[in-house]
Design a protein around this motif. Structure first.
Motif, PDB file in Angstrom:
ATOM      1  N   THR A  67       0.845  -1.187   0.000  1.00 61.61           N
ATOM      2  CA  THR A  67       0.000   0.000   0.000  1.00 61.61           C
ATOM      3  C   THR A  67       0.881   1.237   0.000  1.00 61.61           C
ATOM      4  N   LEU A 105      -2.380   3.517  -4.211  1.00 58.56           N
ATOM      5  CA  LEU A 105      -2.837   3.411  -2.820  1.00 58.56           C
ATOM      6  C   LEU A 105      -2.890   1.958  -2.356  1.00 58.56           C
ATOM      7  N   GLY A 106      -3.258   1.066  -3.278  1.00 54.79           N
ATOM      8  CA  GLY A 106      -3.243  -0.358  -2.965  1.00 54.79           C
ATOM      9  C   GLY A 106      -4.392  -0.781  -2.071  1.00 54.79           C
ATOM     10  N   SER A 107      -4.621  -2.088  -2.012  1.00 54.94           N
ATOM     11  CA  SER A 107      -5.702  -2.603  -1.173  1.00 54.94           C
ATOM     12  C   SER A 107      -5.227  -3.732  -0.271  1.00 54.94           C
TER      13      SER A 107
END
Lengths: 328, 480
Positions: A67, A105-107
């Protein structure tokens, strides 16, 4: 006229109703955010090489596990201050095939958050080694190795970035040299630093900088702090990596009775030191701006009392004294 | 020692006997062939996509198993997700749609050539998309929209052509009313056409957080406004059909439909709870996530009340158990999504492997089980050829147990990950503690994959036979 009998009525309501709802839930907010996001004062746009690095980051799918968002939660304080929209203002579309800002941002956080990796781990040597094979510096890591970002050459040219791979991970012959892609990727990773937020009112107090994670790691959690800030190079067993990162076990500075040089090294970093006949070119980062006196004391204590080391302990006051002394 | 039981028959069968279906083949052989080829393509993608999934799961235990760029985790992961989304699930769903829409509209499919073109386009998109991803060409890392726009345009044109084909079919229907299945199915097609367009238009996603707003909306709606409504629509046909009784309440179906459209569209923001996206957007998303309980209760209640009293029929069928498992999965795993959206729980589970478990529970335990129920329910009636009853059962249990093992391992492990972060343990602890759970995930995943091989064999057993198609008996004799 009935939804049950008039298909044009039914399908129109479905179609246009959904477009209307999408305006409320997605397009409207996106436009608003786009128009109201400004880059933070003091932040710089990406350099061309950092941009190329971001492209490698995207192509290799780093976002699947990493992230780049720090939530306003106590548990996230270890990664930096809470992220603000302005932190992402410099993210622009990469090219015609990707005409959107990349989704950094990523998860998932299968690997650590990278928001401030450039601050947390500024050693280029470490970054190259870690990309070449993460297990070389972090034995329990499950990150993929990226050997195709490197070349193995018989004789490295003078301007090449040579990666000092430990024998267990090195190719049988030749020298490992970083390719342009690896150099760009490392440049990008090292550029990932948080710009301080200037608090302009009481509401922003929570987002002040740098976040002192005192509450999060109060007390003498030296082992945890060591693991978060030091172990990636000096290793959990304190033995470093031969010829790359010095051992702390039985290290003359660490076991010395006078803790001042040890504290000063943690506060201000080091480069090019010669320890027991071996010179270490890789730079060690400075922690003065990242950690409080109590935290540095906890780390120094941990190092002075682990792996067979038995040196006198230090207090936060000792750290404060060194900090002041050096400042003058 | 073992005395023969006086009350039980000596030669008991290994498993409960399943009822045979009346083997009257569908007369429209072009139709049968179209649907079978759709299913065959879909199943090939299932095998490819889940083989990749199993391989990826091994990489968590053996990260150095290969050092090949196009097999590396970051590149291959989206190949897995996109292949099972757009290749397997979408094509399998469309295959069943191409049966249900004409059947409930009481007319022939508007255009067969269009349906074949759509099939070719979607297959093409999955092939090119997969190769691009392995080559490191993606759409900026946006989850579930990793295909770059030219590839997604191919897929989208397949969806739009199918939508047109279906609308023309429904518009010329032989009955006055539009059956509820077709509401859901057309909802899925129209919403997805809009969704893909919005997600791929660049104008309002030119910096980090504006892109994130669209990403949250897209990644949620790509599942919940495509797979969810269409498989629910299919179930509104297959469940009453296979049970041979009407749906419990038509009105509940209509209520669930409109709430699905209004509530679900609003909840994508919950993928970025605590992110620097607008706080009100996150709150709206959480509120409507709770609102989805209405939709869930209406839909699941309707299906379960339809099944009430038909326990024996379900037990004697090899298709209805899949539908029962899928309906229960719909309720449980969607409700789990609501829980994950609540801020208090989100802070434990977000970013952990718990979310990976959730996406498999919903896509697999709900969507895919309903699709399998539909395929086993439909294909034998179209081709007149049945699968092995025993192997259909093996398929069911391996898939069910496999996904239970897979997801429970990740749910437990994911929770521990979150707790370790809350306790401020060193990050590497959250990697170390996952090791046994990642191993169990690989075991569960391998069982799921095995069940897919069995399913592929069953599909082969249900294939339409060529010679029976067009030739009158007299000519067949002449050929012999």
């Amino acid at each position: 006229m009935s939804f049950h009998k008039n298909h044009w009525l039914l399908f129109s309501v479905i179609f246009f109703g959904y477009i209307a709802l999408s305006w409320i839930a997605a397009i409207g907010p996106a436009i608003w955010v786009q128009d109201h996001t400004r880059a933070l004062p003091g932040s710089a746009p990406m350099t061309p090489v950092e941009r190329r690095g971001l492209q490698v980051y995207i192509a290799e799918g780093c976002i699947a596990c990493h992230t780049q968002q720090v939530r306003p939660l106590k548990m996230d304080a270890v990664w930096g201050r809470p992220s603000a929209p302005g932190d992402y203002a410099h993210l622009k579309p990469l090219d015609i095939w990707q005409p959107y800002a990349p989704a950094v941002l990523g998860s998932e956080r299968t690997g650590p958050d990278l928001t401030s990796i450039g601050t947390r781990q500024p050693s280029e040597t470490w970054q190259y080694l870690h990309l070449y094979n993460p297990r070389a510096v972090s034995p329990d890591s499950v990150m993929p190795a990226f050997p195709w970002l490197f070349e193995v050459v018989a004789n490295a040219p003078a301007d090449a970035v040579v990666v000092p791979v430990p024998p267990a991970y090195a190719p049988s012959a030749g020298t490992v040299v970083a390719s342009d892609k690896a150099r760009a990727l490392v440049a990008y990773l090292l550029s990932l630093k948080q710009v301080p937020l200037r608090a302009s009112g009481a509401n922003n107090a929570a987002a002040g900088t740098p976040v002192p994670p005192e509450n999060a790691t109060a007390g003498a959690e030296g082992a945890t702090l060591y693991s978060n800030h030091c172990a990636s190079c000096h290793q959990a067993n304190g033995r470093g990596l031969a010829g790359v990162f010095p051992s702390l076990a039985n290290n003359p500075v660490v076991v010395a009775d006078d803790p001042a040089p040890h504290i000063a090294t943690v506060l201000h970093g080091a480069q090019g030191r010669t320890i027991e006949g071996m010179t270490y070119p890789a730079a060690m980062p400075a922690f003065a701006d990242q950690l409080t006196d109590a935290q540095i004391a906890a780390i120094v204590d941990h190092e002075r009392s682990s792996w067979g080391n038995q040196a006198p302990k230090v207090t936060a006051k000792d750290v404060a004294a060194v900090r002041k002394g050096e400042a003058k | 020692m073992a005395e023969p039981s006086p009350i039980l028959s000596a030669d008991r069968p290994l498993v409960v006997g399943k009822a045979r279906v009346e083997s009257v083949g569908e007369r429209d052989t072009a139709w049968t062939r179209l649907i079978f080829v759709y299913l065959a393509c879909a199943t090939s993608w299932l095998i490819v996509g889940t083989l990749i999934g199993v391989y990826l799961s091994i990489k968590f235990t053996a990260p150095d198993v290969d050092h090949v760029p196009w097999l590396s985790f970051g590149r291959l992961r989206p190949v897995h997700t996109n292949t099972v989304f757009w290749g397997w699930t979408s094509l399998a769903m469309i295959a069943l749609v191409l049966y249900v829409v004409p059947k409930t509209s009481q007319r022939r499919l508007y255009s067969f050539p269009l349906a074949w073109i759509s099939l070719a386009l979607i297959n093409l998109a999955v092939v090119i998309g997969g190769l691009c991803l392995m080559g490191g060409i993606n759409n900026g890392g946006q989850e579930y929209r990793e295909y770059i726009w030219p590839v997604m345009a191919i897929f989208a044109s397949g969806v739009v052509l199918t939508a047109y084909n279906l609308i023309r079919t429904i518009a010329d229907r032989g009955v006055e009313e539009i059956y509820i299945s077709n509401w859901y199915i057309m909802g899925g097609f129209l919403w997805t056409s809009v969704l893909v367009t919005i997600a791929y238009l660049p104008f309002y996603q030119q910096n980090g957080i504006s892109e994130t707003v669209i990403q949250g909306y897209y990644m949620h709606n790509a599942v919940g406004m495509w797979f969810t409504p269409i498989v629910l629509g299919l179930t509104y046909y297959f469940l009453p059909k296979l049970l041979n009784k009407p749906i419990y309440s038509y009105s509940l179906g209509v209520l669930a439909f409109w709430t699905q459209m209004v509530f679900y569209t609003m909840i994508g923001g919950h993928h970025f709870v605590f992110a620097p996206t607008p706080w009100w957007l996150q709150t709206v998303a959480i509120i409507f996530s709770v609102g989805m309980i209405v939709t869930l209760a209406a839909g699941t209640g309707n299906f379960l009340l339809t099944m009430k009293g038909s326990g024996r029929t379900i037990a004697r069928s090899y298709s209805l158990p899949f539908i029962l498992a899928g309906v229960i999965g719909y309720f449980l795993w969607s409700a789990q999504g609501t829980l994950e959206a609540l801020r208090s729980l989100n802070l434990v589970w977000h970013f952990t492997n718990y979310t990976v478990a959730h996406s498999h529970l919903t896509m697999y335990g709900f969507v895919v089980f309903l699709i399998w129920g539909g395929i086993y329910g439909l294909l034998p009636r179209m081709t007149g050829r049945e699968p092995s009853h025993l192997l259909a059962g093996v398929h069911f249990w391996f898939a069910l147990l496999g996904y239970f093992i897979y997801t429970f391992a990740l749910m437990v492990g994911g929770t521990l990950q979150g707790v370790s972060w809350i306790l401020n343990a060193p990050f590497i602890e959250s990697v170390r503690l996952m090791a046994p759970f990642w191993l169990w995930r690989a075991v569960g995943g391998a069982m799921m994959f095995l069940s897919h091989l069995i399913f592929a064999y069953n599909l082969w057993r249900m294939r339409p036979l060529r010679l029976e198609r067009t030739m009158p008996v007299a000519q067949m004799g002449a050929l012999a």
